[in-house]
Design an enzyme around this catalytic site. Sequence first.
Site, PDB file in Angstrom:
ATOM      1  N   GLU A 165       8.636  11.972   0.637  1.00 13.63           N
ATOM      2  CA  GLU A 165       8.873  10.956  -0.396  1.00 13.63           C
ATOM      3  C   GLU A 165      10.119  11.194  -1.251  1.00 13.63           C
ATOM      4  O   GLU A 165      10.058  11.210  -2.483  1.00 13.63           O
ATOM      5  CB  GLU A 165       7.615  10.828  -1.282  1.00 13.63           C
ATOM      6  N   ASN A 219       9.441  12.303   5.562  1.00 10.53           N
ATOM      7  CA  ASN A 219       8.307  11.378   5.555  1.00 10.53           C
ATOM      8  C   ASN A 219       8.346  10.568   4.261  1.00 10.53           C
ATOM      9  O   ASN A 219       8.625  11.113   3.195  1.00 10.53           O
ATOM     10  CB  ASN A 219       7.040  12.260   5.593  1.00 10.53           C
ATOM     11  N   HIS A 223       0.959   3.303   4.385  1.00  2.67           N
ATOM     12  CA  HIS A 223      -0.185   2.964   3.524  1.00  2.67           C
ATOM     13  C   HIS A 223      -0.056   1.480   3.208  1.00  2.67           C
ATOM     14  O   HIS A 223       0.644   1.079   2.276  1.00  2.67           O
ATOM     15  CB  HIS A 223      -0.164   3.805   2.244  1.00  2.67           C
ATOM     16  N   GLU A 256       0.579   8.172   8.268  1.00  2.00           N
ATOM     17  CA  GLU A 256      -0.533   8.115   7.303  1.00  2.00           C
ATOM     18  C   GLU A 256      -1.158   6.726   7.252  1.00  2.00           C
ATOM     19  O   GLU A 256      -1.507   6.215   6.180  1.00  2.00           O
ATOM     20  CB  GLU A 256      -0.053   8.532   5.893  1.00  2.00           C
ATOM     21  N   ASP A 305      -3.160   3.586   6.832  1.00  2.00           N
ATOM     22  CA  ASP A 305      -4.403   2.956   6.396  1.00  2.00           C
ATOM     23  C   ASP A 305      -4.055   1.550   5.920  1.00  2.00           C
ATOM     24  O   ASP A 305      -2.904   1.260   5.588  1.00  2.00           O
ATOM     25  CB  ASP A 305      -5.194   3.759   5.353  1.00  2.00           C
TER      26      ASP A 305
HETATM   27  C1  XIL Z   1      -3.290  12.141  -0.791  1.00  2.00           C
HETATM   28  C2  XIL Z   1      -4.608  12.750  -0.390  1.00  2.00           C
HETATM   29  O1  XIL Z   1      -5.189  12.027   0.661  1.00  2.00           O
HETATM   30  C3  XIL Z   1      -5.558  12.784  -1.578  1.00  2.00           C
HETATM   31  O2  XIL Z   1      -6.758  13.465  -1.256  1.00  2.00           O
HETATM   32  C4  XIL Z   1      -4.879  13.457  -2.753  1.00  2.00           C
HETATM   33  O3  XIL Z   1      -5.721  13.394  -3.883  1.00  2.00           O
HETATM   34  C5  XIL Z   1      -3.559  12.803  -3.055  1.00  2.00           C
HETATM   35  O4  XIL Z   1      -2.753  12.817  -1.892  1.00  2.00           O
HETATM   36  N1  XIL Z   1       1.198  10.213   0.640  1.00  2.00           N
HETATM   37  C6  XIL Z   1       1.116  11.485   1.137  1.00  2.00           C
HETATM   38  C7  XIL Z   1      -0.191  12.181   1.150  1.00  2.00           C
HETATM   39  O5  XIL Z   1       2.076  12.009   1.691  1.00  2.00           O
HETATM   40  O6  XIL Z   1      -0.075  13.565   1.004  1.00  2.00           O
HETATM   41  C8  XIL Z   1      -1.120  11.632   0.104  1.00  2.00           C
HETATM   42  O7  XIL Z   1      -2.391  12.242   0.284  1.00  2.00           O
HETATM   43  C9  XIL Z   1      -1.205  10.125   0.195  1.00  2.00           C
HETATM   44  C10 XIL Z   1       0.135   9.514  -0.044  1.00  2.00           C
END
Ligand code: XIL
Length: 448
Positions: free
Chosen positions: A156, A197, A233, A261, A263
Amino acid sequence: MRPSLSGLLTGLATVAALLLAAPAAHAADPPLRDLATAKNKVIGTAVTGSKLTGTYGEIAGREFNWLTPGNAMKWGSVEPTRGNFNWTEADQIVDFAEAHDQDVRGHTLVWHSQNPSWLDNGTWTPAQLSQLMNDHIALEVGRYKGRLAAWDVVNEPFNEDGTYRQTLWYNGLGADYIAQALTAARAADPAAKLYINDYNVEGVNAKSTALYNLVRDLKARGVPIDGVGLQAHLILGQVPSTLQQNIQRFADLGVDVAITELDIRMQLPSTAAKLAQQRTEYDAVVKACVAVARCTGVTVWGFTDSDSWIPDTFPGQGAATPYDENYAPKPAYYGIATALGGTVTEPPVPTGCSAVYSVPNQWNTGFTGQVTISCAAGSSLSSWRVAWTFGAGQQVGQAWNANCVQTGTAVSCSNASWNGSVPSGGSVSFGFNGTWSGSNPVPTVTLG
Ligand code: XIL
């Protein structure tokens, strides 16, 4: 794989009754990881180490061939106080992966979030920061050298407008912290694929273009960069239409692309219509990756709604993953499977109301019977009557939560005054004592 039901079972008659009554929500056959392999892709999930037993462990091992520790490898997890390390969960996940022939994506080395407070709150000169970062990378990447397939080295780094995010690292070291981190990671494990990432870089936009320009420049300088991770996300109804085009433009730079990641969250409560749309969108995202040779695969950020970060982080939203809280595959699961070339037999969507008879307990000549009346979403009852015919001379005795009468072999039970109403998506149960001899076969019940 019916853990929630197994606790209810005593007695063989009950087992028989439930096997008949509860068609399992059946996952695809073959599992997702086999489908992905046939497409030369990988399918991964973020996991929580402590949960990797029971049904959670079975699904994680059976369906996925990549794992990402959801939190276990973050700096704040592995070095909560300076110089004191905790590798327990990270080790557990790597061991699990090796036992299940899975690869691991290390996540993540250099980030602005989930750092230990001693690091965030310290005052560091640029030289100290650089040393801290390099030592951390050498230690963590070195610990798993040869065992991890990839690392999210930098997480990020950008703002939405494509400028660099002002972080501990950027403010102290300038944008070159990224090149330094990648170089340190390559030195610590030359075999691991090194990624940058980020989120909101799935479509073509200012942020993804900044990432694109960075990767292009790093490659031109000879900095080790193997891939970009698109977190994905996503929000239901907002899958970027330029996803495949964006994946392709990174691939054309000569790097791999991974969806790291995935979802797809929705406003709760979920409905059949939203879940159907989510299926279409999971299918579209996975297809976009399948369509580009250098897209290595897709990782979901938790495979079950019971292990998703969404409800905590986005109040009122959820249902973002391919399995529900009870480990039943959702329509989204079939979206992934079909995008990977699978043909799936889907469980029928339950409709209407139905009654299930079971025998929770049975002894010498007696038994306890139980009947549960359930209504699927969209159906309800204001009163009910359940009838059956005993096939082996059984006799109903005392009943509770229903009024039962038996005439010959025919039994009829109707609701008590207080439990006639079965709401949409709800259920009501009643029980009775009975007698039997010889055998106690489960009758077919009808709901009238
Ligand atoms: C999230 C985890 O899933 C949670 O359990 C934690 O509280 C916060 O982080 N981007 C990322 C991940 O790169 O590491 C994050 O994971 C979600 C957003």
